[in-house]
Design a protein around this motif. Structure first.
Motif, short mmCIF file in Angstrom:
data_model
loop_
_atom_site.label_atom_id
_atom_site.label_comp_id
_atom_site.label_asym_id
_atom_site.label_seq_id
_atom_site.Cartn_x
_atom_site.Cartn_y
_atom_site.Cartn_z
N CYS A 1 9.67 1.18 49.22
CA CYS A 1 10.96 1.89 49.26
C CYS A 1 11.13 2.67 50.57
N GLN B 1 23.68 -2.62 54.24
CA GLN B 1 22.25 -2.48 53.97
C GLN B 1 21.52 -1.88 55.16
N LYS C 1 12.29 -7.20 48.32
CA LYS C 1 13.01 -5.99 47.95
C LYS C 1 12.05 -4.98 47.31
N CYS D 1 19.38 -3.41 47.62
CA CYS D 1 18.19 -2.81 48.23
C CYS D 1 18.05 -3.32 49.67
N CYS E 1 20.79 -3.14 41.53
CA CYS E 1 19.82 -2.45 42.38
C CYS E 1 19.16 -3.42 43.36
N GLU E 2 18.74 -4.56 42.84
CA GLU E 2 18.04 -5.54 43.68
C GLU E 2 18.95 -6.07 44.78
N CYS F 1 20.08 1.57 45.29
CA CYS F 1 19.82 0.97 43.98
C CYS F 1 20.46 1.79 42.87
#
Lengths: 522, 310
Positions: A435, B205, A491, A485, A481-482, A447
């Motif tokens: 993370c 992202q 991930k 990420c 969430c996945e 996420c």
């Protein structure tokens, strides 16, 4: 009669074909009934009513199903029409002739199909590969849909709204190859030999053929009028009229009625055979004997092309593993993706694998494009079947149950939005050491932000930093969430499939806090 | 005939916007002189969204000060989630509708609305009520769900974010308005005007993996600033943001904060938020980063703020 058949076929085929590629969601979901009345979906879903209806239809009128309802059948008629095979004035080489059925292949494939249908919990791979409806859908989804998307994107360039650009994410190589092989195989056979596929390979054709030979209404030749001119035979795309003996193989006849208006003597008719049953059976015995003699005389050319056909099919099938070797080997799946994530409503991996025939209708209709057809990564029994793949902001929408509403097989059972929101298809697994909050020491929380059920919460880690924590009992496995990420390539949060879907509680509502604010605060 | 007209219009609009890009900056620069008399920020409380917007715009010299006749306008609300307006996850649809109307009244040639949503975009546009509200008054509601809609632009002043793919509609527009809703946010702590910039870019992202607070400030350094930051605080999401769990997470404040200064607008909004839930300015790192990048000031006590209670 023929006009009626053509009208019926067009009226049923066009909406079905359009619905199969309706990636813009312009058509009503109710059109999925066109898929539900298909023979194999009805058999797989145990829709007794539809099965009885189709059986009754065939017992009454012959294989009308093959002529008007089956999309692969109508597809072959379209190809055949374009090739002008068997049309009047289309030259000697473009005429059909009578040939004997390739019985051993026909009944073997039907046997394999029925075995697979009964033992679907062990493997329904034969049903998946042989079902004419699923084969048509795979062509539509993997071959026609990309073309339609291309046209859409071109129109978007020209006109902007109401078109919008679409990037296809759901094309996978195995499905495209197989659909391409089927397209070429069935297409070429249809162009050269009419309904040979339906009368040799197709298990539904063979099954209905068993009923249609006893159909109440059948095409019959009035021998007193027949001059044995052979016009009907030359037009018969099922290659089942033997003009020399004036015999019609009703098990292969798809009641297209092309022969009726080809006869100048009006010797052919679509007649009620009930009254003449006794006479007919005697006649049949006689014609079979006669047919044998005829076959002996003409067998050589017929066998030859038959042999080529079989050889071609085997060759085509043999290229499949070869193609697999040429293709780049897929990347090793992440440990969280060893079991496919099946859509909400599919209840369990076993149920889904046993009932899905890989028609991929849901692949077209998933608004998020997260239903992707599998290759061989989950074994041969999962071939062509969709599984959930999350990517860039695409995950299973909390407010969507579309796949469950359109699945004709009952592989994805119909569920309400409420049921969908309380079904856990998988559980998010957090990999702490990957993370960014840990590795970079910066805020993230993407996420948690995307979690529709507050199953991923940000909890104090150190200073102002907060770290995600998964509350599995709230997680529905939607992949929000996945998908978002930012950690790549693996991930930091991944959904692991539930082999058996589990019920979850909706997050509890908290008490309302009455707040009166009368000031700006600054 | 209609289609031909449509193509013509689109082509002309494109040409006009390309031409007037320079003029925009000239106009923006010029209007600063006039704005000396107008307040740095207007905060309104106690009315309906449309009514509060009208008051705020009036105090800021009317929408005509920002939208010139024939200009194309983009309105960028927060439409991130497939949620109804009552849940305060998206900008108030009435506010968006009223702003569209105001722009057309000022003579805008075209008003477009979009957001790069998090949930399925069609569902977000529908559930938020924004598509209906905007279309009802003649706005064009654009998709933003595909990379092909975005063009890369340089961000020379960004610290970590040096380039970003930004939606072409906003690149092509003469004027744009940043219209966020005031929300708590699990990752960024708060989502207000600065955070709303993330909806004009494609690759979010990158933000998350490269210091979210810094990259939020970085994207706000893009040279094409919004004409106004209009913070919707009619309903705010006090917790469980940015989506909210239930209607209990939303609180009705019936307020609106409008400013050209994005840092000041966010600072004021956080101060207002603090009356409902505690949230220190320090936690919302993008404020300090933004101030360092000269995007505005968090010392709002020094600003000329007009407070209007209805």
């Amino acid at each position: 009669m023929k006009a009626l058949r053509v009208v019926l076929a067009v009226v049923l085929f066009v909406p079905l074909a359009l619905f199969s590629i309706d990636f813009l969601d312009w058509l009503p979901r109710s059109l999925s009934w066109l898929m539900r009345v298909q023979a194999v979906p009805a058999l797989v879903a145990h829709s007794l009513f539809i099965i009885l209806l189709l059986a009754l239809l065939t017992l009454m009128f012959g294989r009308l199903y093959c002529s008007v309802l089956c999309p692969l059948g109508v597809f072959q008629d379209i190809i055949n029409r374009l090739a002008r095979r068997g049309r009047p004035n289309s030259g000697k080489k473009r005429r059909f002739r009578y040939v004997e059925p390739i019985s051993w292949l026909r009944w073997t494939l039907l046997g394999v199909f029925l075995l697979s249908l009964i033992a679907h919990r062990q493997s329904n791979v034969a049903v998946t590969v042989l079902d004419p409806y699923s084969n048509f859908e795979r062509m539509a989804v993997n071959l026609f849909r990309p073309i339609a998307v291309g046209i859409n994107n071109f129109l978007e360039l020209l006109f902007k709204m109401p078109f919008y650009h679409i990037t296809l994410h759901t094309i996978t190589i195995w499905s495209v190859i197989f659909a391409g092989v089927v397209f070429l195989g069935v297409g070429v056979t249809a162009a050269l030999r009419g309904r040979l596929f339906c009368n040799t390979i197709c298990p539904v054709g063979s099954l209905l053929g068993l009923l249609s030979r006893r159909a109440l209404f059948r095409i019959a030749i009035d021998e007193s009028k027949c001059t044995h001119c052979g016009r009907c035979t030359r037009r018969c795309k099922s290659e089942c009229i033997d003009f020399k003996t004036a015999h019609i193989d009703a098990s292969r006849c798809v009641v297209c009625f092309n022969c009726l208006d080809s006869c100048k003597e009006s010797a052919l008719g679509y007649r009620n055979t009930l009254l003449r049953r006794a006479a007919a059976s005697a006649e049949e015995a006689a014609t079979i004997n006669a047919a044998d003699g005829y076959v002996a005389a003409t067998v050589l050319p017929a066998r030859l092309s038959r042999r080529t056909f079989v050889a071609a099919s085997i060759a085509a099938t043999a290229t499949l593993p070869a193609a697999g070797r040429i293709l780049p080997a897929p990347a090793e799946p992440h440990s969280s993706k060893l079991t496919p994530i099946t859509p909400p409503g599919s209840m369990a991996l076993k149920h889904f694998t046993a009932h899905c025939t890989g028609c991929q209708l849901c692949v077209t209709h998933c608004p998020q494009q997260i239903l992707k057809p599998a290759g061989l990564q989950f074994g041969v029994n999962y071939l062509f079947k969709p599984h959930l793949v999350f990517f860039e902001t695409a995950f299973c929408n909390y407010e969507c149950n579309k796949c469950s509403e359109i699945c004709p097989n009952g592989a994805i059972e119909k569920i309400s939005i409420e049921q969908k929101q309380t079904t856990q298809i998988g559980i998010a697994r957090f990999e702490r050491e990957l993370c960014v909050v840990i590795t970079e020491g910066t805020d993230c929380g993407a996420c948690s932000e995307h979690c529709p059920t507050q199953a991923v919460r940000m909890e104090t880690y150190k200073d102002t930093l907060r770290l995600p924590k998964v509350y599995a009992e709230l997680c529905v496995g939607c992949g929000g969430c996945e998908s978002i990420c930012p950690v790549t390539p693996v991930k930091a949060i991944n959904v692991v499939a539930n082999s058996v879907h589990q019920p979850v509680q909706k997050p509890e509502e908290e008490e309302t806090k009455e707040i009166e604010v009368n000031d700006f605060g600054f | 005939m209609e289609r031909r007209d449509f193509i013509k219009k689109t082509v002309t609009a494109g040409a006009v916007s390309a031409l007037s890009f320079e003029q925009l900056f000239a106009a923006a620069g010029g209007s600063k002189m006039v704005m000396g008399a107008t307040p740095d920020m207007v905060a309104v409380m106690g009315g309906e969204p449309a009514q509060m917007l009208a008051k705020a715009l009036e105090a800021l010299g009317g929408v005509e000060a920002y939208v010139k006749k024939g200009q194309s306008v983009v309105i960028k609300p927060n439409i991130g989630w497939d949620k109804k307006p009552e849940l305060a996850a998206n900008t108030n649809p009435e506010l968006v509708g009223a702003l569209v109307e105001a722009c057309y009244k000022a003579g805008a040639s075209k008003v477009s609305v979009f957001d790069h949503t998090c949930d399925n975009w069609q569902k977000c546009y529908l559930s938020s009520g924004i598509e209906a509200a905007a279309k009802a008054v003649g706005a064009e509601v654009l998709p933003a769900n595909d990379e092909s809609y975005y063009t890369e632009v340089p961000l020379p002043n960004g610290i970590k974010l040096k380039t970003a793919k930004i939606h072409k509609a906003i690149l092509d527009a003469d004027v744009w308005f940043n219209v966020p809703i005031l929300k708590n946010h699990g990752g960024a702590k708060m989502s207000i005007a600065m955070k709303n910039f993330m909806g004009i870019v494609w690759d979010r992202q990158f933000f998350h993996s490269n210091d979210l607070q810094q990259t939020i400030a970085d994207i706000c350094t893009w040279s094409k600033k919004p004409a106004l930051n209009i913070v919707d605080a009619y309903r705010i999401l006090r917790k469980n943001g940015p989506q909210g769990r239930s209607i209990n997470d939303a609180t009705v404040l019936k307020s609106l904060i409008v400013s050209r200064d994005i840092v000041a607008a966010d600072t004021a909004a956080i101060k207002m938020f603090n009356q409902v839930e505690a949230m220190s300015i320090e936690q919302v790192g993008c404020i300090a980063h933004g101030e360092k990048l000269n995007l505005g000031t968090s010392q709002i006590d020094n600003l000329n703020i007009q407070r209007i209670k209805l």
